[in-house]
Design a protein around this motif. Structure first.
Motif, PDB file in Angstrom:
ATOM      1  N   GLY A 138       0.776  -1.243   0.000  1.00 13.68           N
ATOM      2  CA  GLY A 138       0.000   0.000   0.000  1.00 13.68           C
ATOM      3  C   GLY A 138       0.797   1.276   0.000  1.00 13.68           C
ATOM      4  N   VAL A 139       2.061   1.204  -0.461  1.00 19.01           N
ATOM      5  CA  VAL A 139       2.885   2.411  -0.485  1.00 19.01           C
ATOM      6  C   VAL A 139       3.604   2.519  -1.818  1.00 19.01           C
ATOM      7  CG1 VAL A 139       3.251   2.427   2.022  1.00 19.01           C
ATOM      8  CG2 VAL A 139       4.917   1.288   0.519  1.00 19.01           C
ATOM      9  N   VAL A 140       4.062   3.716  -2.114  1.00 16.81           N
ATOM     10  CA  VAL A 140       4.909   3.978  -3.276  1.00 16.81           C
ATOM     11  C   VAL A 140       6.309   4.294  -2.763  1.00 16.81           C
ATOM     12  CG1 VAL A 140       5.335   5.506  -5.236  1.00 16.81           C
ATOM     13  CG2 VAL A 140       2.984   4.842  -4.656  1.00 16.81           C
ATOM     14  N   PHE A 141       7.292   3.570  -3.254  1.00 15.39           N
ATOM     15  CA  PHE A 141       8.677   3.836  -2.890  1.00 15.39           C
ATOM     16  C   PHE A 141       9.088   5.192  -3.459  1.00 15.39           C
ATOM     17  CE2 PHE A 141      13.214   3.789  -3.830  1.00 15.39           C
ATOM     18  CZ  PHE A 141      13.762   3.312  -2.647  1.00 15.39           C
ATOM     19  N   ASP A 243       2.020   7.197   0.953  1.00 13.65           N
ATOM     20  CA  ASP A 243       0.664   6.682   0.845  1.00 13.65           C
ATOM     21  C   ASP A 243       0.249   6.762  -0.626  1.00 13.65           C
ATOM     22  OD1 ASP A 243      -2.189   6.175   1.906  1.00 13.65           O
ATOM     23  OD2 ASP A 243      -2.381   8.074   0.813  1.00 13.65           O
ATOM     24  N   ILE A 244      -0.288   5.682  -1.179  1.00 16.36           N
ATOM     25  CA  ILE A 244      -0.593   5.628  -2.610  1.00 16.36           C
ATOM     26  C   ILE A 244      -1.540   6.745  -3.030  1.00 16.36           C
ATOM     27  CG2 ILE A 244      -1.799   4.288  -4.381  1.00 16.36           C
ATOM     28  CD1 ILE A 244      -0.515   1.791  -3.267  1.00 16.36           C
ATOM     29  N   ARG A 255       5.391  15.483  -8.161  1.00 16.73           N
ATOM     30  CA  ARG A 255       6.123  14.238  -7.898  1.00 16.73           C
ATOM     31  C   ARG A 255       7.605  14.411  -8.235  1.00 16.73           C
ATOM     32  NH1 ARG A 255       2.022  11.165 -11.480  1.00 16.73           N
ATOM     33  NH2 ARG A 255       0.108  11.378 -10.242  1.00 16.73           N
ATOM     34  N   GLN A 256       7.876  15.108  -9.332  1.00 16.08           N
ATOM     35  CA  GLN A 256       9.266  15.367  -9.709  1.00 16.08           C
ATOM     36  C   GLN A 256       9.980  16.151  -8.618  1.00 16.08           C
ATOM     37  OE1 GLN A 256      10.723  14.178 -12.383  1.00 16.08           O
ATOM     38  NE2 GLN A 256      12.655  15.297 -12.502  1.00 16.08           N
ATOM     39  N   PRO A 372       7.850  10.589 -13.568  1.00 17.81           N
ATOM     40  CA  PRO A 372       6.869  10.994 -12.548  1.00 17.81           C
ATOM     41  C   PRO A 372       5.436  11.024 -13.066  1.00 17.81           C
ATOM     42  CG  PRO A 372       8.123  12.884 -13.313  1.00 17.81           C
ATOM     43  CD  PRO A 372       8.781  11.674 -13.897  1.00 17.81           C
ATOM     44  N   ALA A 373       5.265  11.049 -14.368  1.00 18.32           N
ATOM     45  CA  ALA A 373       3.900  11.056 -14.931  1.00 18.32           C
ATOM     46  C   ALA A 373       3.221   9.702 -14.804  1.00 18.32           C
ATOM     47  CB  ALA A 373       3.950  11.474 -16.401  1.00 18.32           C
ATOM     48  N   THR A 374       4.018   8.626 -14.751  1.00 21.10           N
ATOM     49  CA  THR A 374       3.435   7.280 -14.707  1.00 21.10           C
ATOM     50  C   THR A 374       3.825   6.471 -13.491  1.00 21.10           C
ATOM     51  OG1 THR A 374       5.292   6.453 -16.036  1.00 21.10           O
ATOM     52  CG2 THR A 374       3.310   7.174 -17.225  1.00 21.10           C
ATOM     53  N   TYR A 375       4.974   6.789 -12.880  1.00 21.59           N
ATOM     54  CA  TYR A 375       5.451   5.987 -11.753  1.00 21.59           C
ATOM     55  C   TYR A 375       4.475   6.032 -10.584  1.00 21.59           C
ATOM     56  CZ  TYR A 375       8.326   4.470  -7.827  1.00 21.59           C
ATOM     57  OH  TYR A 375       8.793   3.822  -6.714  1.00 21.59           O
ATOM     58  N   GLY A 376       4.128   4.850 -10.057  1.00 20.86           N
ATOM     59  CA  GLY A 376       3.261   4.749  -8.888  1.00 20.86           C
ATOM     60  C   GLY A 376       1.806   5.046  -9.159  1.00 20.86           C
ATOM     61  N   THR A 377       1.397   5.073 -10.433  1.00 22.78           N
ATOM     62  CA  THR A 377       0.018   5.471 -10.740  1.00 22.78           C
ATOM     63  C   THR A 377      -0.866   4.301 -11.166  1.00 22.78           C
ATOM     64  OG1 THR A 377       0.605   5.953 -13.052  1.00 22.78           O
ATOM     65  CG2 THR A 377       0.783   7.752 -11.457  1.00 22.78           C
ATOM     66  N   ASN A 378      -0.317   3.087 -11.243  1.00 22.96           N
ATOM     67  CA  ASN A 378      -1.122   1.938 -11.692  1.00 22.96           C
ATOM     68  C   ASN A 378      -2.152   1.535 -10.636  1.00 22.96           C
ATOM     69  OD1 ASN A 378       0.375   1.857 -14.020  1.00 22.96           O
ATOM     70  ND2 ASN A 378       1.855   0.373 -13.204  1.00 22.96           N
TER      71      ASN A 378
END
Length: 378
Positions: A138-141, A243-244, A255-256, A372-378
């Motif tokens: 449940g987290v984004v690195f 937190d996602i 994000r960047q 940053p546009a796609t990382y952690g967004t799935n």
């Protein structure tokens, strides 16, 4: 002159620029005390950088010393939204982070802690098994780290292999537990925040930590001996776990900023660690009666034999202890070793306190290897 460090062990620090319309204040958690380099630079000062770089659109209340989330609860607490970003020590939760812990088992691979930090961070950003593991929790690195080399810090002298027999020592888990067992010591798994109390009360005779902690955590008040056996770098888990929902609600530009400021903050924290270490050794010996012990050659040889044997058995350990396939274990270990070698070469000749060079390397080639546009967004 001793650096001025924040003294409180449990504080909440509000780090914000001038409030903007519609701005929201979020929670950032680091269970380490306020004077720790990772608290000073990676949380307190980093939060100020983020507030400034986002023109106050992202502001954090920084909670230190476990007042919001303790060390073992930081992962689940972030996933549950108690904090929007937190530091989590991966060896505290091996069941939840088995892949992360396999990487952590290579902590004795080199004394170049920057190379270990770079390799573990890049892998955590990019390796499918690690990405899946963080998503499952449940987290984004959001960025990694590495400490300078660990040593035993003891309240009794350790000079020979016999001196280690039965010694109760705080170990952070993983390879350090196996080292203690191989040396005949007793591993005690408690958070690093409990080392001081344990040494003071006699429930511990040693605690494993970087030498900076003599200064930043005042260990020299309760321990006077450091056997100079290098015990690897600690880089397990995320320095910044998001937190996602929080991460996905940020714009790519925000994000960047979070990633870039984290890379710069890590370098500052590493340099502060090194400066504190130099001061701790000098002042510890001259003013606090610390003895930095060159141990018996037979003890050092026993340590070196452990390192060699443990590395040879790591694939088997990954399968048995962490439940991964042989193919994945080999891939993780080989990938990590190759990245470490690559970064040892990149860092050859670089002064470990050259902030400008290190910041450029870590921001551009480590902390922003993802989109940053796609990382952690799935």
């Amino acid at each position: 002159m001793m650096k001025k460090l924040l003294a409180s062990a449990a504080v909440a620090v509000t780090c914000a620029a001038a409030p903007q319309a519609g701005a929201e204040t979020f929670s950032a958690n680091n269970f380490l005390d306020a004077g720790h380099p990772f608290s000073v630079e990676n949380y307190t000062n980093w939060a100020k950088d983020v507030a400034e770089a986002t023109d106050g659109e992202i502001e954090f209340d920084v909670f230190l010393g476990g007042v919001l989330l303790g060390g073992r609860a930081s992962l689940t607490g972030t996933a549950d939204g108690v904090a929007q970003v937190a530091y989590h020590a991966g060896t505290y939760t091996p069941s939840e982070l088995p892949i992360t812990n396999i990487i952590s088992e290579l902590a004795f691979l080199t004394d170049n802690f920057y190379a270990l930090a770079a390799a573990s961070t890049i892998m955590s950003f990019t390796h499918p098994a690690l990405l899946e593991e963080y998503e499952k929790n449940g987290v984004v690195f959001g960025g990694g780290y590495g400490t300078p080399i660990y040593y035993l810090i003891c309240n009794k002298p350790i000079r020979t292999a016999e001196d280690l027999q039965g010694i109760r020592s705080r170990m952070p888990g993983g390879i350090w537990d196996r080292w203690a067992s191989a040396m005949g010591a007793v591993s005690v798994n408690v958070p690093s925040s409990e080392i001081y109390t344990g040494l003071d009360r006699g429930t511990l005779e040693c605690g494993v930590n970087p030498l900076d902690s003599l200064l930043s955590r005042s260990y020299w008040d309760v321990a006077k001996y450091v056997p100079m056996i290098p015990l690897g770098s600690y880089y397990s888990g995320p320095m910044w776990a998001y937190d996602i929902e929080f991460w996905q609600d940020r714009t790519p530009e925000q994000r960047q900023i979070l990633l870039e400021t984290a890379g710069a903050a890590f370098v500052r924290s590493a340099i502060l660690y090194l400066e504190n270490t130099e001061e701790a050794q000098a002042v510890g010996a001259s003013e606090h009666g610390m003895e930095f012990i060159e141990v018996d050659p037979a003890l050092m040889a026993k340590h070196e034999a452990f390192v060699e044997n443990d590395s040879a058995n790591l694939v088997e350990l990954a399968q048995k202890q962490y439940g991964v396939s042989e193919e994945l274990a080999v891939d993780l270990i080989d990938t990590f070793k190759a990245l470490v070698a690559e970064w040892e070469a990149k860092l050859e000749g670089v002064d470990f306190k050259d902030q400008e060079t290190l910041t450029k390397l870590f921001v551009e080639e480590v902390f922003t290897v993802v989109d940053p546009a796609t990382y952690g967004t799935n």
